[in-house]
Design an enzyme around this catalytic site. Structure first.
Site, mmCIF file in Angstrom:
data_model
loop_
_atom_site.group_PDB
_atom_site.id
_atom_site.type_symbol
_atom_site.label_atom_id
_atom_site.label_comp_id
_atom_site.label_asym_id
_atom_site.label_seq_id
_atom_site.Cartn_x
_atom_site.Cartn_y
_atom_site.Cartn_z
ATOM 1 N N CYS A 286 -62.430 28.718 19.742
ATOM 2 C CA CYS A 286 -61.227 27.890 19.895
ATOM 3 C C CYS A 286 -59.945 28.644 19.579
ATOM 4 O O CYS A 286 -58.849 28.160 19.841
ATOM 5 C CB CYS A 286 -61.333 26.647 19.015
ATOM 6 S SG CYS A 286 -62.727 25.602 19.435
ATOM 7 N N HIS B 103 -53.997 23.944 17.129
ATOM 8 C CA HIS B 103 -55.236 23.649 17.843
ATOM 9 C C HIS B 103 -55.578 22.164 17.702
ATOM 10 O O HIS B 103 -55.602 21.619 16.599
ATOM 11 C CB HIS B 103 -56.360 24.535 17.300
ATOM 12 C CG HIS B 103 -57.694 24.215 17.877
ATOM 13 N ND1 HIS B 103 -57.891 23.974 19.224
ATOM 14 C CD2 HIS B 103 -58.919 24.078 17.286
ATOM 15 C CE1 HIS B 103 -59.166 23.717 19.442
ATOM 16 N NE2 HIS B 103 -59.805 23.763 18.283
ATOM 17 N N ASN C 287 -61.161 17.925 21.653
ATOM 18 C CA ASN C 287 -61.035 19.369 21.400
ATOM 19 C C ASN C 287 -61.503 20.135 22.640
ATOM 20 O O ASN C 287 -62.694 20.160 22.943
ATOM 21 C CB ASN C 287 -61.890 19.711 20.168
ATOM 22 C CG ASN C 287 -61.862 21.187 19.815
ATOM 23 O OD1 ASN C 287 -61.413 22.027 20.597
ATOM 24 N ND2 ASN C 287 -62.355 21.515 18.639
HETATM 25 N N1 COA Z 1 -70.182 7.649 14.688
HETATM 26 C C1 COA Z 1 -70.477 6.941 13.587
HETATM 27 N N2 COA Z 1 -70.859 7.489 12.432
HETATM 28 C C2 COA Z 1 -70.919 8.827 12.376
HETATM 29 C C3 COA Z 1 -70.642 9.635 13.475
HETATM 30 C C4 COA Z 1 -70.251 9.000 14.665
HETATM 31 N N3 COA Z 1 -69.933 9.696 15.781
HETATM 32 N N4 COA Z 1 -70.793 10.918 13.121
HETATM 33 C C5 COA Z 1 -71.169 10.924 11.839
HETATM 34 N N5 COA Z 1 -71.270 9.662 11.374
HETATM 35 C C6 COA Z 1 -71.637 9.207 10.047
HETATM 36 C C7 COA Z 1 -72.474 10.220 9.294
HETATM 37 O O1 COA Z 1 -73.820 10.099 9.651
HETATM 38 C C8 COA Z 1 -72.199 9.839 7.859
HETATM 39 O O2 COA Z 1 -73.002 8.732 7.544
HETATM 40 P P1 COA Z 1 -73.683 8.604 6.082
HETATM 41 O O3 COA Z 1 -72.527 8.560 5.109
HETATM 42 O O4 COA Z 1 -74.449 7.331 6.190
HETATM 43 O O5 COA Z 1 -74.506 9.830 5.928
HETATM 44 C C9 COA Z 1 -70.752 9.320 7.885
HETATM 45 O O6 COA Z 1 -70.463 9.039 9.262
HETATM 46 C C10 COA Z 1 -69.749 10.317 7.344
HETATM 47 O O7 COA Z 1 -70.026 11.571 7.920
HETATM 48 P P2 COA Z 1 -69.169 12.803 7.575
HETATM 49 O O8 COA Z 1 -69.694 13.984 8.341
HETATM 50 O O9 COA Z 1 -68.998 12.947 6.099
HETATM 51 O O10 COA Z 1 -67.750 12.365 8.187
HETATM 52 P P3 COA Z 1 -66.362 13.072 8.089
HETATM 53 O O11 COA Z 1 -65.391 12.100 7.548
HETATM 54 O O12 COA Z 1 -66.436 14.440 7.477
HETATM 55 O O13 COA Z 1 -66.014 13.279 9.644
HETATM 56 C C11 COA Z 1 -65.977 14.954 11.371
HETATM 57 C C12 COA Z 1 -66.836 14.070 10.444
HETATM 58 C C13 COA Z 1 -66.893 15.793 12.197
HETATM 59 C C14 COA Z 1 -65.123 14.044 12.254
HETATM 60 C C15 COA Z 1 -65.028 15.826 10.483
HETATM 61 O O14 COA Z 1 -65.775 16.450 9.473
HETATM 62 C C16 COA Z 1 -64.324 16.890 11.289
HETATM 63 O O15 COA Z 1 -63.535 16.583 12.166
HETATM 64 N N6 COA Z 1 -64.553 18.172 10.957
HETATM 65 C C17 COA Z 1 -63.926 19.274 11.671
HETATM 66 C C18 COA Z 1 -64.698 19.535 12.933
HETATM 67 C C19 COA Z 1 -63.956 20.390 13.917
HETATM 68 O O16 COA Z 1 -62.797 20.191 14.140
HETATM 69 N N7 COA Z 1 -64.673 21.331 14.511
HETATM 70 C C20 COA Z 1 -64.163 22.183 15.535
HETATM 71 C C21 COA Z 1 -63.356 23.259 14.960
HETATM 72 S S1 COA Z 1 -62.712 24.264 16.230
#
Ligand code: COA
Length: 315
Positions: free
Chosen positions: A113, A241, A271
């Site tokens: 990215c 980004h 993204n």
């Molecule tokens: N829909 C509903 N629930 C979801 C889900 C979805 N699409 N994806 C995950 N969950 C759930 C998980 O299973 C977890 O449930 P649990 O608490 O029962 O285990 C809960 O939501 C929280 O998950 P978590 O991973 O802690 O959420 P978060 O607040 O960290 O958000 C992302 C997850 C991926 C949105 C966030 O971490 C993020 O954006 N990270 C950066 C990723 C990124 O930008 N990557 C590319 C870089 S170039």
């Protein structure tokens, strides 16, 4: 120092729009979860379109908006990790489709990215040794081809698209002052390649990538300003980004940057990896938001882990 400025941008996304509600019909998720955690509401996903076609259309638009003819291009770089073919590269496909001269330097590069910022810096270096003044810098990814559609925490983040920029080099202009880096020790973001014998699928530790992103964006902004001797208030736009609206908000808040100097379009596109920054620039140009002399700080981050920032001026 000598360097490049931005002349014109273009973009192209697939016709098919997939909303969060569409995803919720296929997997255990909801519009409320996705939009509150990421700011994303929909994304464009390739049907018949290929990554090379998206890049070609984006590049065509950029040339037209820049008022630059294909034969004036000396360097053509495509940042991508999802090329339609491994060879010829997408950049070679552009040489043919756009009618670039045969002595144009054409190649693809993969910095995930962060690819567009890496490519911008590379184009600036190569133009310094080129008999021509202009480069095409393209970012194009079809992330839908490599996301794991059974992993709801990653597949909801990504979309497909391409963005392109025509930059002009002049010896008397300042360098974009790129700050680039890599931590190859990290396995927070991963997708196998064809040499591994495995199916390429993105795997990610979301929470840790989130933390890395907020810290990296804030640090890159400070480093680019310091390296180019630029005061933060002299920057018209911060184009970061487009991975997650919360990452952008938190990083901007840390740096004291108000919403009026941020361009955010990820609600529509998700993204789009290497395309995200030039796609944003292209929309900004389309909306009349870019004026001659405007200074922009661009920051990318992603798999590698990689990161990069640069100061780009509108010519
Ligand atoms: N829909 C509903 N629930 C979801 C889900 C979805 N699409 N994806 C995950 N969950 C759930 C998980 O299973 C977890 O449930 P649990 O608490 O029962 O285990 C809960 O939501 C929280 O998950 P978590 O991973 O802690 O959420 P978060 O607040 O960290 O958000 C992302 C997850 C991926 C949105 C966030 O971490 C993020 O954006 N990270 C950066 C990723 C990124 O930008 N990557 C590319 C870089 S170039």
């Amino acid at each position: 120092m000598s360097g490049v400025k931005l002349r014109g941008c273009g973009h192209c996304v697939p016709a098919r729009v997939v909303t969060n509600d569409d995803l919720a019909r296929r997997m255990d998720t909801s519009d409320a979860w996705i939009s509150s955690r990421t700011g994303i509401r929909s994304r464009h996903i390739c049907g018949e379109e290929t990554q090379a076609q998206l890049c070609t259309e984006a590049a065509r638009m950029a040339l037209e908006r820049a008022g630059v003819r294909p034969e004036e291009i000396g360097v053509c770089l495509v940042a991508t990790m999802t090329p339609e073919s491994l060879m010829p590269s997408t950049a070679c496909a552009l040489q043919k489709a756009l009618g670039l001269a045969q002595d144009t330097v054409c190649f693809d590069m993969n910095a995930a990215c962060t690819g567009f910022v890496y490519a911008l810096h590379t184009a600036e270096c190569l133009l310094a040794a080129s008999p021509r003044r202009f480069a095409l810098v393209v970012g194009g990814d079809a992330m839908s081809r490599i996301v794991d559609w059974s992993d709801r925490s990653t597949c909801i983040l990504f979309g497909d698209g391409a963005g392109a920029a025509v930059v002009e080099y002049r010896p008397e202009w300042p360098s974009v002052g790129a700050v680039l880096g890599c931590d190859g020790d990290s396995e927070l973001l991963y997708a196998a390649g064809p040499g591994s014998g495995k199916t390429p699928r993105i795997a990610m530790e979301g929470t840790r990538v989130f933390k890395f992103a907020v810290e990296t964006v804030s640090r890159c902004i400070a480093q680019v300003l310091a390296r180019t001797g630029t005061a933060q208030e002299d920057v018209r736009w911060f184009v970061l980004h487009q991975a997650n609206a919360r990452i952008i908000d938190l990083a901007a808040r840390r740096c004291g940057i108000g919403a009026d100097r941020l361009y955010v379009n990820l609600s529509q596109y998700g993204n789009t990896s290497a395309a995200s920054i030039p796609l944003a620039l292209s929309e900004m140009q389309e909306k009349g938001l870019l004026h001659s002399g405007d200074r922009m700080v661009l920051v990318g981050f992603g798999g590698g882990l990689t990161w990069g920032g640069a100061l780009l001026d509108m010519a």
